[in-house]
Design a protein around this motif. Sequence first.
Motif, PDB file in Angstrom:
ATOM      1  N   THR A 182       0.738  -1.242   0.095  1.00  0.00           N
ATOM      2  CA  THR A 182      -0.117  -0.110  -0.166  1.00  0.00           C
ATOM      3  C   THR A 182       0.886   1.379   0.046  1.00  0.00           C
ATOM      4  O   THR A 182       0.245   2.416  -0.186  1.00  0.00           O
ATOM      5  N   HIS A 183       1.999   1.233   0.512  1.00  0.00           N
ATOM      6  CA  HIS A 183       2.871   2.563   0.503  1.00  0.00           C
ATOM      7  C   HIS A 183       3.975   2.520  -0.294  1.00  0.00           C
ATOM      8  O   HIS A 183       5.040   3.143  -0.025  1.00  0.00           O
ATOM      9  N   VAL A 184       4.025   1.661  -1.469  1.00  0.00           N
ATOM     10  CA  VAL A 184       5.004   1.602  -2.381  1.00  0.00           C
ATOM     11  C   VAL A 184       5.099   2.966  -2.980  1.00  0.00           C
ATOM     12  O   VAL A 184       4.179   3.396  -3.876  1.00  0.00           O
ATOM     13  N   GLU A 185       6.417   3.478  -3.446  1.00  0.00           N
ATOM     14  CA  GLU A 185       6.715   4.679  -4.177  1.00  0.00           C
ATOM     15  C   GLU A 185       7.642   4.066  -5.207  1.00  0.00           C
ATOM     16  O   GLU A 185       8.491   3.697  -4.930  1.00  0.00           O
ATOM     17  N   PRO A 186       6.923   4.167  -6.702  1.00  0.00           N
ATOM     18  CA  PRO A 186       7.872   3.351  -7.564  1.00  0.00           C
ATOM     19  C   PRO A 186       9.018   3.884  -7.960  1.00  0.00           C
ATOM     20  O   PRO A 186       9.264   5.370  -7.787  1.00  0.00           O
ATOM     21  N   LYS A 187      10.080   3.007  -7.791  1.00  0.00           N
ATOM     22  CA  LYS A 187      11.595   3.225  -8.055  1.00  0.00           C
ATOM     23  C   LYS A 187      11.668   2.508  -9.338  1.00  0.00           C
ATOM     24  O   LYS A 187      11.151   1.553  -9.728  1.00  0.00           O
ATOM     25  N   LYS A 188      13.005   2.673  -9.686  1.00  0.00           N
ATOM     26  CA  LYS A 188      13.581   1.845 -10.862  1.00  0.00           C
ATOM     27  C   LYS A 188      14.646   0.955 -10.311  1.00  0.00           C
ATOM     28  O   LYS A 188      15.694   1.257  -9.877  1.00  0.00           O
ATOM     29  N   ILE A 189      14.124  -0.394 -10.440  1.00  0.00           N
ATOM     30  CA  ILE A 189      15.135  -1.622 -10.091  1.00  0.00           C
ATOM     31  C   ILE A 189      15.802  -2.168 -11.599  1.00  0.00           C
ATOM     32  O   ILE A 189      15.250  -2.573 -12.322  1.00  0.00           O
ATOM     33  N   ALA A 190      17.182  -2.011 -11.495  1.00  0.00           N
ATOM     34  CA  ALA A 190      17.783  -2.784 -12.470  1.00  0.00           C
ATOM     35  C   ALA A 190      17.872  -4.074 -12.389  1.00  0.00           C
ATOM     36  O   ALA A 190      18.271  -4.660 -11.182  1.00  0.00           O
ATOM     37  N   LEU A 191      17.653  -4.842 -13.369  1.00  0.00           N
ATOM     38  CA  LEU A 191      17.965  -6.294 -13.222  1.00  0.00           C
ATOM     39  C   LEU A 191      19.073  -6.777 -14.395  1.00  0.00           C
ATOM     40  O   LEU A 191      19.005  -6.475 -15.720  1.00  0.00           O
ATOM     41  N   ILE A 192      20.125  -7.407 -13.874  1.00  0.00           N
ATOM     42  CA  ILE A 192      21.161  -7.831 -14.697  1.00  0.00           C
ATOM     43  C   ILE A 192      20.844  -9.680 -14.482  1.00  0.00           C
ATOM     44  O   ILE A 192      21.105 -10.086 -13.565  1.00  0.00           O
ATOM     45  N   LEU A 193      20.462 -10.009 -15.838  1.00  0.00           N
ATOM     46  CA  LEU A 193      19.890 -11.354 -15.736  1.00  0.00           C
ATOM     47  C   LEU A 193      20.965 -12.467 -16.261  1.00  0.00           C
ATOM     48  O   LEU A 193      21.865 -11.893 -17.240  1.00  0.00           O
ATOM     49  N   ALA A 194      21.035 -13.576 -15.860  1.00  0.00           N
ATOM     50  CA  ALA A 194      21.817 -14.762 -16.239  1.00  0.00           C
ATOM     51  C   ALA A 194      20.981 -15.341 -17.709  1.00  0.00           C
ATOM     52  O   ALA A 194      20.014 -14.819 -17.865  1.00  0.00           O
ATOM     53  N   GLY A 195      21.761 -16.099 -18.105  1.00  0.00           N
ATOM     54  CA  GLY A 195      21.262 -16.783 -19.379  1.00  0.00           C
ATOM     55  C   GLY A 195      21.520 -18.221 -19.410  1.00  0.00           C
ATOM     56  O   GLY A 195      21.476 -18.839 -20.693  1.00  0.00           O
ATOM     57  N   ASN A 196      21.802 -18.804 -18.377  1.00  0.00           N
ATOM     58  CA  ASN A 196      22.176 -20.317 -18.344  1.00  0.00           C
ATOM     59  C   ASN A 196      21.070 -21.360 -18.712  1.00  0.00           C
ATOM     60  O   ASN A 196      21.225 -22.270 -19.136  1.00  0.00           O
ATOM     61  N   LEU A 242      24.014   0.434 -17.993  1.00  0.00           N
ATOM     62  CA  LEU A 242      23.004   0.996 -16.792  1.00  0.00           C
ATOM     63  C   LEU A 242      23.087   2.100 -16.250  1.00  0.00           C
ATOM     64  O   LEU A 242      24.183   2.639 -15.640  1.00  0.00           O
ATOM     65  N   GLU A 243      22.025   2.838 -16.390  1.00  0.00           N
ATOM     66  CA  GLU A 243      22.123   4.466 -15.849  1.00  0.00           C
ATOM     67  C   GLU A 243      20.820   4.615 -15.137  1.00  0.00           C
ATOM     68  O   GLU A 243      19.478   4.064 -15.622  1.00  0.00           O
ATOM     69  N   ASN A 244      20.817   5.537 -14.202  1.00  0.00           N
ATOM     70  CA  ASN A 244      19.331   6.177 -13.637  1.00  0.00           C
ATOM     71  C   ASN A 244      18.414   5.396 -13.189  1.00  0.00           C
ATOM     72  O   ASN A 244      17.633   5.085 -13.468  1.00  0.00           O
ATOM     73  N   PHE A 245      19.110   4.486 -12.085  1.00  0.00           N
ATOM     74  CA  PHE A 245      18.200   3.370 -11.371  1.00  0.00           C
ATOM     75  C   PHE A 245      18.505   3.576  -9.994  1.00  0.00           C
ATOM     76  O   PHE A 245      19.549   4.027  -9.502  1.00  0.00           O
ATOM     77  N   ASP A 246      17.686   2.870  -9.121  1.00  0.00           N
ATOM     78  CA  ASP A 246      17.724   3.181  -7.734  1.00  0.00           C
ATOM     79  C   ASP A 246      18.061   2.252  -6.876  1.00  0.00           C
ATOM     80  O   ASP A 246      18.589   2.110  -5.593  1.00  0.00           O
ATOM     81  N   ALA A 247      18.012   0.882  -7.470  1.00  0.00           N
ATOM     82  CA  ALA A 247      18.575  -0.375  -6.628  1.00  0.00           C
ATOM     83  C   ALA A 247      18.813  -1.439  -8.017  1.00  0.00           C
ATOM     84  O   ALA A 247      18.504  -1.113  -9.091  1.00  0.00           O
ATOM     85  N   VAL A 248      19.439  -2.487  -7.578  1.00  0.00           N
ATOM     86  CA  VAL A 248      19.973  -3.540  -8.626  1.00  0.00           C
ATOM     87  C   VAL A 248      19.716  -4.824  -7.895  1.00  0.00           C
ATOM     88  O   VAL A 248      20.036  -5.052  -6.861  1.00  0.00           O
ATOM     89  N   ILE A 249      19.238  -5.819  -8.965  1.00  0.00           N
ATOM     90  CA  ILE A 249      19.144  -7.337  -8.515  1.00  0.00           C
ATOM     91  C   ILE A 249      20.061  -7.922  -9.707  1.00  0.00           C
ATOM     92  O   ILE A 249      19.941  -7.821 -11.086  1.00  0.00           O
ATOM     93  N   ALA A 250      21.167  -8.516  -9.401  1.00  0.00           N
ATOM     94  CA  ALA A 250      22.306  -8.826 -10.466  1.00  0.00           C
ATOM     95  C   ALA A 250      22.629 -10.329 -10.091  1.00  0.00           C
ATOM     96  O   ALA A 250      22.881 -10.597  -9.203  1.00  0.00           O
ATOM     97  N   THR A 251      22.729 -11.213 -11.312  1.00  0.00           N
ATOM     98  CA  THR A 251      23.132 -12.740 -10.904  1.00  0.00           C
ATOM     99  C   THR A 251      24.171 -13.014 -12.045  1.00  0.00           C
ATOM    100  O   THR A 251      24.346 -12.538 -13.158  1.00  0.00           O
ATOM    101  N   THR A 255      32.220 -12.090 -11.418  1.00  0.00           N
ATOM    102  CA  THR A 255      31.197 -10.982 -11.801  1.00  0.00           C
ATOM    103  C   THR A 255      30.519 -10.476 -10.434  1.00  0.00           C
ATOM    104  O   THR A 255      30.454  -9.228 -10.299  1.00  0.00           O
ATOM    105  N   ALA A 256      30.442 -11.297  -9.638  1.00  0.00           N
ATOM    106  CA  ALA A 256      29.852 -10.617  -8.334  1.00  0.00           C
ATOM    107  C   ALA A 256      30.843  -9.655  -7.629  1.00  0.00           C
ATOM    108  O   ALA A 256      30.358  -8.694  -6.813  1.00  0.00           O
ATOM    109  N   ARG A 257      32.128  -9.865  -7.708  1.00  0.00           N
ATOM    110  CA  ARG A 257      32.885  -9.051  -7.145  1.00  0.00           C
ATOM    111  C   ARG A 257      32.889  -7.659  -7.841  1.00  0.00           C
ATOM    112  O   ARG A 257      33.246  -6.754  -7.179  1.00  0.00           O
ATOM    113  N   TYR A 258      32.717  -7.790  -9.194  1.00  0.00           N
ATOM    114  CA  TYR A 258      32.607  -6.643  -9.934  1.00  0.00           C
ATOM    115  C   TYR A 258      31.476  -5.692  -9.694  1.00  0.00           C
ATOM    116  O   TYR A 258      31.284  -4.629  -9.313  1.00  0.00           O
ATOM    117  N   PHE A 259      30.291  -6.488  -9.392  1.00  0.00           N
ATOM    118  CA  PHE A 259      29.108  -6.020  -9.081  1.00  0.00           C
ATOM    119  C   PHE A 259      29.213  -5.478  -7.567  1.00  0.00           C
ATOM    120  O   PHE A 259      28.596  -4.423  -7.566  1.00  0.00           O
TER     121      PHE A 259
END
Length: 353
Positions: free
Chosen positions: A86-100, A156-165, A170-174
């Motif tokens: 009920t109290h979500v203020e929309p933010k932009k979440i970046a997703l870096i996806l795997a492809g396995n 990736l530019e202009n985002f508020d949070a990120v979920i990266a796989t 690559t996790a060290r870079y992330f």
Amino acid sequence: MDLETKKNVFVTLGRFLEQFKEDKSSKDLSVPLNDLFYDDFLNLIHLSQSHNGWYTPEQVYFSIQSWAKALTEENLNKWLSNYDFTHVEPKKIALILAGNIPLVGFHDFISVLVSGHNTLVKTSSDDQHLLPFLAKYIIAIQPEFAHRIEFVSGKLENFDAVIATGSNNTARYFDYYFKDKPSIIRKNRNSIAVLDGNESKEQLIALGEDIFRYFGLGCRNVSKLFVPKGYSFDAFFEAIFEYQDVIHYEKYANNYDYNKAVFLMSNFKLLDNGFLTLKEDESFGSPISSVFYEFYDTIESVKEKISSQADAIQCIVSSNLVPNSIPFGQTQRPELWDYADNIDTISFSLTIN
């Protein structure tokens, strides 16, 4: 857009996906926008292997049917009933996806959207077509999603949070690159099975599904067996013989030949049935076409090892021998509420302000 509207969109998507089956796809005239999307999606399924050699029609159909079964009204209600949106203020979440494996990032994608946030999606070069197509269907069903979904190929530019796989490397870079953003950074994980020798043939056949589905490329695929000292693998090899056709797939066969040769040149002792090698090894992550195994003295010792290396384990399969284990044959059939790495992505998204 309220929660009920979003749920209805995903239920409709589930109905759309349910039409596509390996044995017989058939058009359901009651599914919205089939005239625009059905034939194109069917063609995309059969083109997927040309985009990624591991994405055979069989594997893509399996992924699609898994999502069709997940995206029901009952499942969505059960999944989302424990959250307050009920109290979500929309933010932009970046997703870096795997492809396995096909649509491996789809859960993150719908979690962000259903939470009320916007997505900025960077697909893997190995899986660039399936998710964007389904995003177009979602937008066609509910045009309000058009400004909430964006795919990017570059930086990736202009985002508020990120979920990266990605991998451990690559996790060290992330971790460094996104150190100033709220984030979920996923690393390598593997799945294991704990056996005691009392498994039925049916359970061991189901274990083969956990091993061979998606050719073993997923973090939910079993890549390590814990077995009691003196364990005979005869029943295991007999049960998984029905998966022998996997060796007829060229990419898998090439991996089998290569990895077997590497093991043999290193003088490792192997068990081999012509399409899978078993190697005694304490590691969790085995190469494609191979499964590691480790003998144990007591179940308690296995529990201790699992506890000490929990961050490296995605799924545990057993006949209730250890806590938090799941039945044989179920690793690639997660529910909507089964989160990767046990990190609740919706709870994460609801904390972003």
